[in-house]
Structures are given as structure tokens and as C-alpha cells.
Write an enzyme that holds these catalytic residues in place. Structure first.
Site, PDB file in Angstrom:
ATOM      1  N   ASP A  13       0.818  -1.222   0.000  1.00  0.00           N
ATOM      2  CA  ASP A  13       0.000   0.000   0.000  1.00  0.00           C
ATOM      3  C   ASP A  13       0.846   1.264   0.000  1.00  0.00           C
ATOM      4  O   ASP A  13       0.434   2.293   0.555  1.00  0.00           O
ATOM      5  CB  ASP A  13      -0.973   0.011   1.195  1.00  0.00           C
ATOM      6  CG  ASP A  13      -1.807  -1.250   1.237  1.00  0.00           C
ATOM      7  OD1 ASP A  13      -2.299  -1.641   0.174  1.00  0.00           O
ATOM      8  OD2 ASP A  13      -1.949  -1.836   2.314  1.00  0.00           O
ATOM      9  N   LYS A  16       2.201   1.987  -5.148  1.00  0.00           N
ATOM     10  CA  LYS A  16       2.974   1.486  -6.289  1.00  0.00           C
ATOM     11  C   LYS A  16       2.245   1.683  -7.610  1.00  0.00           C
ATOM     12  O   LYS A  16       2.859   1.992  -8.619  1.00  0.00           O
ATOM     13  CB  LYS A  16       3.283  -0.008  -6.102  1.00  0.00           C
ATOM     14  CG  LYS A  16       4.274  -0.272  -5.002  1.00  0.00           C
ATOM     15  CD  LYS A  16       4.516  -1.755  -4.805  1.00  0.00           C
ATOM     16  CE  LYS A  16       3.308  -2.486  -4.295  1.00  0.00           C
ATOM     17  NZ  LYS A  16       2.867  -2.089  -2.956  1.00  0.00           N
ATOM     18  N   GLY A  40      -4.032  -4.298  -4.507  1.00  0.00           N
ATOM     19  CA  GLY A  40      -5.015  -3.291  -4.908  1.00  0.00           C
ATOM     20  C   GLY A  40      -4.259  -2.045  -5.303  1.00  0.00           C
ATOM     21  O   GLY A  40      -3.808  -1.298  -4.451  1.00  0.00           O
ATOM     22  N   HIS A  41      -4.046  -1.863  -6.586  1.00  0.00           N
ATOM     23  CA  HIS A  41      -3.262  -0.724  -7.052  1.00  0.00           C
ATOM     24  C   HIS A  41      -4.195   0.385  -7.551  1.00  0.00           C
ATOM     25  O   HIS A  41      -4.953   0.181  -8.492  1.00  0.00           O
ATOM     26  CB  HIS A  41      -2.286  -1.165  -8.154  1.00  0.00           C
ATOM     27  CG  HIS A  41      -1.202  -2.050  -7.630  1.00  0.00           C
ATOM     28  ND1 HIS A  41      -0.372  -2.781  -8.418  1.00  0.00           N
ATOM     29  CD2 HIS A  41      -0.807  -2.306  -6.359  1.00  0.00           C
ATOM     30  CE1 HIS A  41       0.491  -3.457  -7.663  1.00  0.00           C
ATOM     31  NE2 HIS A  41       0.233  -3.178  -6.409  1.00  0.00           N
ATOM     32  N   GLN A 223       2.367  -5.866  -3.072  1.00  0.00           N
ATOM     33  CA  GLN A 223       2.647  -5.938  -1.634  1.00  0.00           C
ATOM     34  C   GLN A 223       3.967  -5.210  -1.307  1.00  0.00           C
ATOM     35  O   GLN A 223       4.343  -4.305  -2.036  1.00  0.00           O
ATOM     36  CB  GLN A 223       2.652  -7.386  -1.114  1.00  0.00           C
ATOM     37  CG  GLN A 223       1.273  -8.055  -1.142  1.00  0.00           C
ATOM     38  CD  GLN A 223       0.922  -8.711  -2.460  1.00  0.00           C
ATOM     39  OE1 GLN A 223       1.745  -9.354  -3.079  1.00  0.00           O
ATOM     40  NE2 GLN A 223      -0.302  -8.562  -2.901  1.00  0.00           N
TER      41      GLN A 223
HETATM   42  P1  IMP Z   1      -2.666 -12.817   1.658  1.00  0.00           P
HETATM   43  O1  IMP Z   1      -1.718 -12.229   0.684  1.00  0.00           O
HETATM   44  O2  IMP Z   1      -4.117 -12.595   1.280  1.00  0.00           O
HETATM   45  O3  IMP Z   1      -2.378 -14.256   1.957  1.00  0.00           O
HETATM   46  O4  IMP Z   1      -2.494 -12.045   3.054  1.00  0.00           O
HETATM   47  C1  IMP Z   1      -1.311 -12.156   3.835  1.00  0.00           C
HETATM   48  C2  IMP Z   1      -0.957 -10.820   4.468  1.00  0.00           C
HETATM   49  O5  IMP Z   1      -0.545  -9.914   3.457  1.00  0.00           O
HETATM   50  C3  IMP Z   1      -2.111 -10.121   5.192  1.00  0.00           C
HETATM   51  O6  IMP Z   1      -1.595  -9.406   6.291  1.00  0.00           O
HETATM   52  C4  IMP Z   1      -2.640  -9.154   4.162  1.00  0.00           C
HETATM   53  O7  IMP Z   1      -3.322  -8.067   4.742  1.00  0.00           O
HETATM   54  C5  IMP Z   1      -1.344  -8.733   3.508  1.00  0.00           C
HETATM   55  N1  IMP Z   1      -1.516  -8.262   2.124  1.00  0.00           N
HETATM   56  C6  IMP Z   1      -1.728  -8.999   1.034  1.00  0.00           C
HETATM   57  N2  IMP Z   1      -1.803  -8.234  -0.060  1.00  0.00           N
HETATM   58  C7  IMP Z   1      -1.609  -6.980   0.352  1.00  0.00           C
HETATM   59  C8  IMP Z   1      -1.509  -5.730  -0.344  1.00  0.00           C
HETATM   60  O8  IMP Z   1      -1.616  -5.626  -1.559  1.00  0.00           O
HETATM   61  N3  IMP Z   1      -1.275  -4.638   0.441  1.00  0.00           N
HETATM   62  C9  IMP Z   1      -1.098  -4.726   1.775  1.00  0.00           C
HETATM   63  N4  IMP Z   1      -1.162  -5.865   2.452  1.00  0.00           N
HETATM   64  C10 IMP Z   1      -1.412  -6.981   1.749  1.00  0.00           C
END
Ligand code: IMP
Length: 423
Positions: A13, A16, A40-41, A223
Site C-alpha cells: 500500500d 505502487k 489493490g493498485h 505488496q
Molecule cells: P494474503 O496475501 O491474502 O495471503 O495475506 C497475507 C498478508 O498480506 C495479510 O496481512 C494481508 O493483509 C497482507 N496483504 C496482502 N496483499 C496486500 C496488499 O496488496 N497490500 C497490503 N497488504 C497486503
């Protein structure tokens, strides 16, 4: 030949999507290399708001080929929805290439993700996005996963789908997992498969050939470094390599092909989901950052945890990523503050350290040591060059560069594509 990689330096977040969009102006191809629709971009163009989860943000510049590479996990149904959303807004998606080697997120992966997350207790919860990301990468690692290329052979694809779907029902339903309606799920996946098959390609070849032909390739990370499966705050991480090394395995480009690494760093810190976050603010200061920065997840809508910039963590992440240039985002969120803090060290018991602890349990008990800098208390949102920035804003940025041992290449002072300047 030039290949740029762009990665998040913090917990995701960082903004990017917007920086990718800006860098795409000079790119001939944009490639996503890891993660899935957990990302989520957000990109704003002349007041129009776009949120992309899977398709590279480069799609918003007409004529730039976009590739979803082998390191990504792809939910076919969600990908088609995203393509339709873009088509309805007159964006051409016909040139998207989808790797035959990417792994597919199947309906049971989402059910497993939700089952594990909902039944986990206390510190066993990760706070995942429940998009099936972890289970899909698990299937890749245990070699039961289905790859994108399998969609081409319908008979083989359907058999593999049904075998795995039924295996899920046999294994998980007795434990309390939701029952998968195999017929309904297959119908939905089949419809998406029909749309996606023409987009399948050996993207390893596509990307390497583009590079060999002198096309500037931009590799878009999702991420952030502290969500990296190896380098993040394990187990509170996502399931892929979000750091720049993942760009090679996730695309099939060799390490020497990469010519520059961009690290996107938000001017303060946020985190969604569980896990330690040393500079988290629980007071009105944190609330201010959340409100001012609109810190609510673009994928799940969850409020983000907010805190001061953590230079100890960012320095570590810049080292792991080999960041050449930082793109600093959301500087304007700090415009109204009288004072701004930066964490420059951690206290663990009676020891002070300036390195990032490798163990999440140590990280959870560190106390941040702050340096306080004066704010600039004036709006930066219309500023488009370094010299016009308030002196205190320049000092803050220079201090970030110094503490992270990196150079600043871009500064962003608002959500729009145009509220950005090169340094
Ligand atoms: P997962 O990727 O859904 O398995 O989630 C694992 C961890 O990564 C959790 O803490 C999510 O909130 C975090 N996470 C996954 N994708 C994002 C992102 O795009 N931005 C911020 N946090 C993320």
C-alpha cells in the site's frame, strides 16, 4: 536493453500503482511478477479512479503491452471481471498476455483460505485477504496446482479441476470447511477459461525477446518487502517473494537483465492484517494519518494500521531489494503536521539496535527510538519540482535518503498522475 523493477519497501500500500503508471510513460512493456488479486493498485487520472488487482497498472497507458507472468497466482474468474471492468471504461485489454506457467487460484483455494483464517485463534490469524493466495501457492509448492497453460486442453483441465475439487470436499468438509458446489464452480471457471485461452502465452519468451529487442521492460511488484515470504515478518506475510529477487523467478528474466530497482516508500507507515508493526500509533495521530491519507484497503476496505516512518525497517528493505531510487509517496499527507517523527533505532530491553531483528517475536517487543523533525505546515499538493518544496519537506526527504542509504528519484504529492515529479 533495460529492465526496471518496482517494489514496495514497507508493508504494501505504498502507492505502487501510481508510480508504475508514471514510469510506464517510458516503458514498452509492463509485467506483474508475483502475488495475485490480493493487491489493490489505485491510480487516478484526471479525476477518474481506477483500482487494479491483477492486471498491471501499465494497462492505463494505451499501447503498452501488459503481461501477467509465471510468478503470479491468477483467479481466472476475477481476472475476467477486471478485464470487463476495464473494457466498460474503454480501456483496451486485448493485448494482455497471461503466462502458461502461472498457477491458477481455484474456488477451493478461496474456501481453504477462509476456513484457515476463520478457524485460527489469537496470534495464529494472519489477517489474509481471503483471496486464496496462500493455498494457491501451497498447491504450487506441493505440486498439485493447476497451471494457466492447462486451460488450453479442456479435457485435461476439467479432469484436473474435478479431481482437486472433489479432494477438497473429501478433506475439508469433515473438518468444518464449506462444501464446494463443484458443478456451479466449474461452470463459472469454464466461462472464464473461454475468455482467457486466447491470452495464454509463453511469457518467459515474450519478456526476454522484448528485452533483447531493446524494449524497456517494467516489472511491477505487489505488496511490500515485509510481506515477503522469506524476508518479511514471517508468519505475518503473503506467500510470494515480493522483493526484487522475485522479479527474476517470477518472469524468467535472468538477474543480470535487471538494470534498475525502484523502491516505493510512503512518507509514513501503514500495515493491514496482523503482525508486528513497531511504529504503529494508537492515538489521534494515527487516526489523523488514516483519515488524511485515506488509509483503507483498496482490496478489502479494511482500515489500515498507521504509524511514523520506520527507517530501520526501510533501510533493511532497501538493502534486500538493492534499491537504486526511492519514489516517495503521499508526502502531502504530512502537510499539516507541526512535527514529524522518524524511527531511527529500536530498543530491545536495555539494548539499542539499528538493524532489523530477524525474529518476529523480537520485532514485536522492540520500542522505537524517534528523531523529531519540524513539519512544513503548508500545502505541497501543487508542487512540481524539488526547489519549490518547503525547506522542511526537503530536509525530511533528505533524511529519509540518508537513513535508508538510497537516492530519491520521484516525489508524489497527491493521488493524480500529474502530482508527481522527478528529482
Ligand atoms: P494474503 O496475501 O491474502 O495471503 O495475506 C497475507 C498478508 O498480506 C495479510 O496481512 C494481508 O493483509 C497482507 N496483504 C496482502 N496483499 C496486500 C496488499 O496488496 N497490500 C497490503 N497488504 C497486503
Amino acid at each position: 536493453m533495460s529492465v526496471s523493477v518496482l517494489v514496495g519497501v514497507q508493508w504494501g500500500d505504498e502507492g505502487k500503482g501510481k508510480i508504475i503508471d508514471v514510469l510506464t510513460k517510458d516503458a514498452g512493456m509492463v509485467v506483474r511478477f508475483q502475488g495475485g488479486n490480493n493487491a489493490g493498485h489505485t491510480v487516478e487520472i484526471n479525476g477518474q479512479h481506477f483500482v487494479l488487482h491483477l492486471i498491471p497498472s501499465g494497462i492505463l497507458r494505451a499501447g503498452v503491452p501488459c503481461v501477467i507472468a509465471n510468478g503470479v497466482v491468477v483467479d481466472p474468474v476475477e481476472l475476467v471481471k477486471e478485464m470487463n471492468m476495464l473494457k466498460s471504461r474503454d480501456i483496451d485489454v486485448s493485448g494482455i498476455q497471461l503466462s502458461t506457467r502461472c498457477h491458477l487460484i481455484m474456488p477451493w483455494h478461496k474456501l481453504i483460505d477462509a476456513f484457515k483464517e476463520d478457524s485460527a485463534k489469537g496470534d495464529k490469524k494472519i489477517g489474509t485477504t481471503k483471496r486464496g493466495i496462500g493455498p494457491a501457492y501451497s498447491s504450487k509448492a506441493d505440486r498439485t496446482g493447476i497451471r494457466g497453460g492447462e486451460m488450453r486442453d479442456l479435457v485435461r483441465f476439467e479432469k484436473h479441476f474435478r479431481d482437486n475439487a472433489e479432494a477438497y470436499n473429501r478433506e475439508y468438509v469433515p473438518m468444518g470447511g464449506a462444501k464446494l458446489d463443484v458443478e456451479a464452480a466449474w461452470k463459472e471457471v469454464l466461462a472464464a477459461r473461454d475468455v482467457l485461452v486466447p491470452h495464454l502465452a509463453d511469457t518467459v519468451v515474450t519478456i526476454n525477446e522484448a528485452n533483447a529487442n531493446g524494449v524497456h521492460v517494467l516489472l511491477e511488484g505487489a505488496q511490500g518487502a515485509f510481506l515477503d515470504i522469506d524476508h518479511g515478518t514471517f508468519p505475518y506475510v503473503t506467500s510470494s517473494n515480493t522483493t526484487s529477487g522475485g522479479a527474476c523467478t517470477g518472469t524468467g528474466l535472468p538477474p543480470r537483465a535487471i538494470t534498475e530497482v525502484w523502491g516505493v516508500l510512503k512518507a509514513y507507515s501503514t500495515r493491514v492484517g496482523e503482525g508486528p508493526f513497531p511504529t504503529e500509533l494508537f492515538d489521534e495521530q494515527g487516526e489523523f494519518l488514516r483519515e488524511q491519507g485515506g488509509e483503507f484497503g483498496a482490496t478489502t476496505g479494511r482500515p489500515r494500521r498507521c504509524g511514523w516512518l520506520d527507517a530501520v525497517a526501510c533501510r533493511h528493505s532497501c538493502m534486500v531489494n538493492g534499491v537504486d531510487f526511492l519514489a516517495i509517496t503521499k508526502l502531502d499527507v504530512l502537510d499539516k503536521l507541526k512535527e514529524i517523527k522518524i524511527c531511527t533505532a529500536y530498543k530491545i530491553g536495555d539494548k539499542t539496535v539499528t538493524t532489523f531483528p530477524e525474529d518476529v517475536y523480537d520485532l514485536a517487543r522492540v520500542e522505537p527510538v524517534y528523531e523529531t523533525m519540524p513539519g512544513w505546515e503548508t500545502s505541497t499538493t501543487g508542487i512540481l519540482d524539488w526547489n519549490s518544496l518547503p525547506v522542511n519537506a526537503q530536509k525530511y526527504l533528505k533524511r529519509i535518503a540518508e537513513l535508508t542509504k538510497s537516492k530519491i528519484g520521484i516525489v508524489s504529492v497527491g493521488p493524480d498522475r500529474n502530482q508527481t515529479f522527478r528529482v
